[in-house]
Design an enzyme around this catalytic site. Sequence first.
Site, PDB file in Angstrom:
ATOM      1  N   LYS A  70       0.827  -1.212   0.000  1.00 12.59           N
ATOM      2  CA  LYS A  70       0.000   0.000   0.000  1.00 12.59           C
ATOM      3  C   LYS A  70       0.860   1.261   0.000  1.00 12.59           C
ATOM      4  O   LYS A  70       0.618   2.196  -0.764  1.00 12.59           O
ATOM      5  CB  LYS A  70      -0.941  -0.003   1.221  1.00 12.59           C
ATOM      6  CG  LYS A  70      -1.930  -1.163   1.235  1.00 12.59           C
ATOM      7  CD  LYS A  70      -2.885  -1.101   2.395  1.00 12.59           C
ATOM      8  CE  LYS A  70      -2.213  -1.330   3.730  1.00 12.59           C
ATOM      9  NZ  LYS A  70      -1.666  -2.717   3.864  1.00 12.59           N
ATOM     10  N   THR A  71       1.868   1.285   0.859  1.00 14.70           N
ATOM     11  CA  THR A  71       2.758   2.454   0.926  1.00 14.70           C
ATOM     12  C   THR A  71       3.528   2.625  -0.374  1.00 14.70           C
ATOM     13  O   THR A  71       3.671   3.746  -0.888  1.00 14.70           O
ATOM     14  CB  THR A  71       3.739   2.308   2.106  1.00 14.70           C
ATOM     15  OG1 THR A  71       2.995   2.193   3.330  1.00 14.70           O
ATOM     16  CG2 THR A  71       4.662   3.513   2.191  1.00 14.70           C
ATOM     17  N   ASP A 115      -0.958   6.731   6.713  1.00 16.84           N
ATOM     18  CA  ASP A 115      -0.947   5.297   6.982  1.00 16.84           C
ATOM     19  C   ASP A 115      -1.740   5.025   8.263  1.00 16.84           C
ATOM     20  O   ASP A 115      -1.924   5.924   9.092  1.00 16.84           O
ATOM     21  CB  ASP A 115       0.496   4.812   7.130  1.00 16.84           C
ATOM     22  CG  ASP A 115       0.619   3.313   6.913  1.00 16.84           C
ATOM     23  OD1 ASP A 115      -0.385   2.670   6.551  1.00 16.84           O
ATOM     24  OD2 ASP A 115       1.735   2.768   7.104  1.00 16.84           O
ATOM     25  N   THR A 164      -5.415  -1.340   7.296  1.00 14.28           N
ATOM     26  CA  THR A 164      -5.603  -2.789   7.332  1.00 14.28           C
ATOM     27  C   THR A 164      -6.995  -3.136   7.848  1.00 14.28           C
ATOM     28  O   THR A 164      -7.400  -4.287   7.826  1.00 14.28           O
ATOM     29  CB  THR A 164      -4.550  -3.460   8.238  1.00 14.28           C
ATOM     30  OG1 THR A 164      -4.612  -2.861   9.538  1.00 14.28           O
ATOM     31  CG2 THR A 164      -3.143  -3.279   7.671  1.00 14.28           C
ATOM     32  N   ARG A 223       6.447  -8.430   1.532  1.00  9.85           N
ATOM     33  CA  ARG A 223       7.313  -8.031   2.648  1.00  9.85           C
ATOM     34  C   ARG A 223       7.939  -9.249   3.311  1.00  9.85           C
ATOM     35  O   ARG A 223       9.119  -9.240   3.666  1.00  9.85           O
ATOM     36  CB  ARG A 223       6.518  -7.218   3.672  1.00  9.85           C
ATOM     37  CG  ARG A 223       7.381  -6.694   4.832  1.00  9.85           C
ATOM     38  CD  ARG A 223       6.544  -5.906   5.812  1.00  9.85           C
ATOM     39  NE  ARG A 223       6.031  -4.680   5.207  1.00  9.85           N
ATOM     40  CZ  ARG A 223       5.073  -3.936   5.744  1.00  9.85           C
ATOM     41  NH1 ARG A 223       4.509  -4.301   6.892  1.00  9.85           N
ATOM     42  NH2 ARG A 223       4.670  -2.828   5.146  1.00  9.85           N
TER      43      ARG A 223
END
Length: 339
Positions: A70-71, A115, A164, A223
């Site tokens: 997302k980032t 975020d 999330t 990740r």
Amino acid sequence: MTFVNAFQISKMEKKLEDQNLESMLRPKCWDDYVGQENVKRNLRLIIDAAKQRNETCDHLLLYGQAGLGKTTLAYLIAKEMKANIKTTAGPALEKTGDLAAILSNLEPFEILFIDEAHRINKTIEESLYPAMETQKLHLIIGKGPSARTISLDLASFTLIAATTKINLLSSPLRSRFGGTFKLDYYNPSDLEKIIRRSAKILKAEITEKAAKKLAQSSRFTPRVANRLLKRCRDYIQVNSRSIIDEKAVQETLTLLEIDEKGLEKTDRYFLEVLIKKFNGGPVGLKTLGAALNEEIETIEEVYEPFLMSLGMLKRTPAGRLATPLAYEHLKINRCSALI
């Protein structure tokens, strides 16, 4: 320098090194971003249309499990729009003045990335409504009968929020985003591409079989894939090997107590408790949390999404239920599970 201070400095340096590596491995251009094709197509349409009209991009909401990109997407959108991006997080916005300070300093066409948007204070969230709709910020000065409201004109900007837990965002806030996109878990073939790209950046040679095995154990998450790749690189370096092969991956995963499906020790313990103590369920979340000595939020956010994606766990109205796949994976006979 004391041993404690030296240890703390070493720990800080290691954390900084990991952050730098994380930044290095992030895609730097749109074509380098692997996966999420449907999301990318829709974002591409919004970006290209905004550029042709010479307007700011619509406000965007990205949601999905942690580590799915997302980032990274937010930064790539800013790069595609040729716009500066300023970042903050929901917990950092403690009072309306914090939000006002950020918004009033935004230049035209800049992007604000928030975020953990689900952790924004509700009072602050309400201040976002006019800012998103009309580029105005309404502030209350003073208290009681002498209080007055002032309006600040803001530059045209784009808000990109990531979360999330989209269910914790209020309906009025969600409705003000021009596009809402869910990022899904990655398939193994896309993870293999990510692993091979990351290996080149890290200057670590990896075989095709090793990349495939690593992808299968990466919890469908880039990740995690990059984290495991870095540990494999560490392993071959310490053991004086020159290449990450299938054997090196297996030995690294064994050291980390990760199995071929990507389940960690805690995941397997979760399933074992569910099966052996509660005969596979269904069992209520509070009871399960007490048996595991874990917070309910941890179970919902950490354990369940991945186990459900593997088809080893079901949520039912009566509680959590282990599926036949869980018994099969743990090699537990269903008839003798209750102890």
